[in-house]
Design a protein around this motif. Structure first.
Motif, mmCIF file in Angstrom:
data_model
loop_
_atom_site.group_PDB
_atom_site.id
_atom_site.type_symbol
_atom_site.label_atom_id
_atom_site.label_comp_id
_atom_site.label_asym_id
_atom_site.label_seq_id
_atom_site.Cartn_x
_atom_site.Cartn_y
_atom_site.Cartn_z
ATOM 1 N N GLU A 197 4.770 19.829 5.604
ATOM 2 C CA GLU A 197 4.474 18.489 5.104
ATOM 3 C C GLU A 197 5.256 17.457 5.913
ATOM 4 O O GLU A 197 6.494 17.492 5.951
ATOM 5 C CB GLU A 197 4.855 18.368 3.632
ATOM 6 N N LEU A 198 4.544 16.565 6.568
ATOM 7 C CA LEU A 198 5.161 15.421 7.240
ATOM 8 C C LEU A 198 5.236 14.277 6.241
ATOM 9 O O LEU A 198 4.263 13.986 5.544
ATOM 10 C CB LEU A 198 4.334 14.994 8.446
ATOM 11 N N MET A 199 6.393 13.606 6.201
ATOM 12 C CA MET A 199 6.572 12.508 5.260
ATOM 13 C C MET A 199 7.203 11.324 5.973
ATOM 14 O O MET A 199 8.203 11.489 6.692
ATOM 15 C CB MET A 199 7.448 12.942 4.080
ATOM 16 N N ALA A 200 6.634 10.139 5.770
ATOM 17 C CA ALA A 200 7.157 8.910 6.356
ATOM 18 C C ALA A 200 7.245 7.845 5.273
ATOM 19 O O ALA A 200 6.429 7.825 4.346
ATOM 20 C CB ALA A 200 6.259 8.418 7.490
ATOM 21 N N PRO A 201 8.220 6.933 5.365
ATOM 22 C CA PRO A 201 8.318 5.867 4.363
ATOM 23 C C PRO A 201 7.123 4.933 4.444
ATOM 24 O O PRO A 201 6.568 4.692 5.508
ATOM 25 C CB PRO A 201 9.620 5.158 4.729
ATOM 26 N N SER A 202 6.737 4.388 3.277
ATOM 27 C CA SER A 202 5.590 3.488 3.221
ATOM 28 C C SER A 202 5.846 2.413 2.177
ATOM 29 O O SER A 202 6.179 2.720 1.020
ATOM 30 C CB SER A 202 4.318 4.266 2.867
ATOM 31 N N GLY A 203 5.695 1.136 2.584
ATOM 32 C CA GLY A 203 5.832 0.045 1.641
ATOM 33 C C GLY A 203 7.271 -0.253 1.288
ATOM 34 O O GLY A 203 8.216 0.149 1.977
ATOM 35 N N GLU A 204 7.438 -0.964 0.170
ATOM 36 C CA GLU A 204 8.758 -1.364 -0.300
ATOM 37 C C GLU A 204 9.117 -0.583 -1.559
ATOM 38 O O GLU A 204 8.300 0.111 -2.138
ATOM 39 C CB GLU A 204 8.775 -2.869 -0.590
#
Length: 285
Positions: free
Chosen positions: A52-59
């Motif tokens: 699973e690749l995970m990246a931050p998104s939004g605030e």
């Protein structure tokens, strides 16, 4: 009680770049895309587990936590998630073993590719009780879809994930006695230290301890860390040729430590994860 390694999480700064990198490495399409709770996620499901690749998104707080980890540690392996057939029983065991599990929660994920939905129950052990390695545990009844192969000489499965430790006795107690994984190998060598293999379904959790050498900086013996991944391939020469043609920096193929195996190192396109490929011995199922 643990039936296998369900998935590993790799934190990335750019989800599109991470997806492209692993699509090239695996020669497979993503099997699932999801967005929510401050993160974008792309999953690749192989024959025996999921990455699973995970990246931050939004605030918001969840996205900020991911950004904080990325700023402190960079891209790379972030957590392991083990699979169990009975999450309530697993939670009671973790509690008895003073691993301080969080309450069991129910999670639902909607795939942006197909519109399908998967749900599961999960808990997480306290990181200070698992020697600094983030360990999750989940129960689910439905399998994820497999990632479709896009080219010959694809990656087939995970062979092992590596945990580096400064205290091999305590690490052995955690993965063996407390979590109940089967220790298949415990070997020491004056040059490369101590090596322990814990079977986990169709793969291995490898725990390594490197001896300190003169001039080495002191290490925190209370904190282990996720070190890298080894993936299986059916034809390592064909896989090397494919990756080299795609511009991936790879080593020459060499003889592995295990008799009958051949290995090579992938030096780029792994989002900060030290990566090895192995062609298992002919006698392996």
């Amino acid at each position: 009680m643990i039936t296998g390694l369900d998935h590993v999480v790799v934190l990335v700064g750019d989800i599109a770049a991470g997806e492209a990198a692993y699509q090239t490495l695996f020669a497979r399409q993503p099997s699932w895309r999801n967005s929510g709770d401050g993160a974008e996620r792309v999953l690749f499901t192989l024959d025996n587990m999921t990455l699973e690749l995970m990246a931050p998104s939004g605030e918001g707080a969840p996205a900020d936590r991911i950004r904080t980890v990325l700023a402190a540690q960079g891209e790379g392996l972030a957590s392991l998630c083990f699979r169990t057939g009975d999450i309530a029983k697993m939670h009671r065991r973790l509690d008895r073993l003073t691993l301080k599990p969080e309450p069991v929660s129910e999670v639902e994920s909607h795939d942006l590719i197909s519109g399908a939905t998967l749900s599961w129950k999960r808990t997480r052990a306290a990181t200070d009780a698992t020697r600094g390695v983030r360990l999750f545990f989940l129960e689910r009844s439905k399998e994820r879809p497999l990632s479709v192969r896009t080219a010959p000489a694809s990656i087939t499965a995970m062979d092992h994930v590596v945990v580096s430790t400064g205290d091999p006795e305590r690490a052995a107690a955690l993965y063996g006695a407390r979590l109940g994984l089967d220790m298949a190998l415990d070997r020491s060598h004056p040059d490369w230290g101590r090596l322990m293999f814990f079977r986990c379904g169709d793969l291995v959790v490898e725990v390594t301890h490197r001896p300190r050498k003169p001039g080495d900086k002191p290490t925190d013996t209370a904190q282990d860390r996720l070190r890298g991944i080894c993936w299986r391939v059916a034809d390592i020469d064909a896989t090397r040729a494919r990756l080299a043609a795609d511009g991936v920096d790879v080593s020459e193929v060499r003889t592995g430590r295990k008799p009958g195996t051949r290995v090579m190192t992938v030096r780029s396109g792994t989002c900060g994860v030290p990566t090895l490929l192995v062609q298992p011995s002919a006698g392996r199922e």
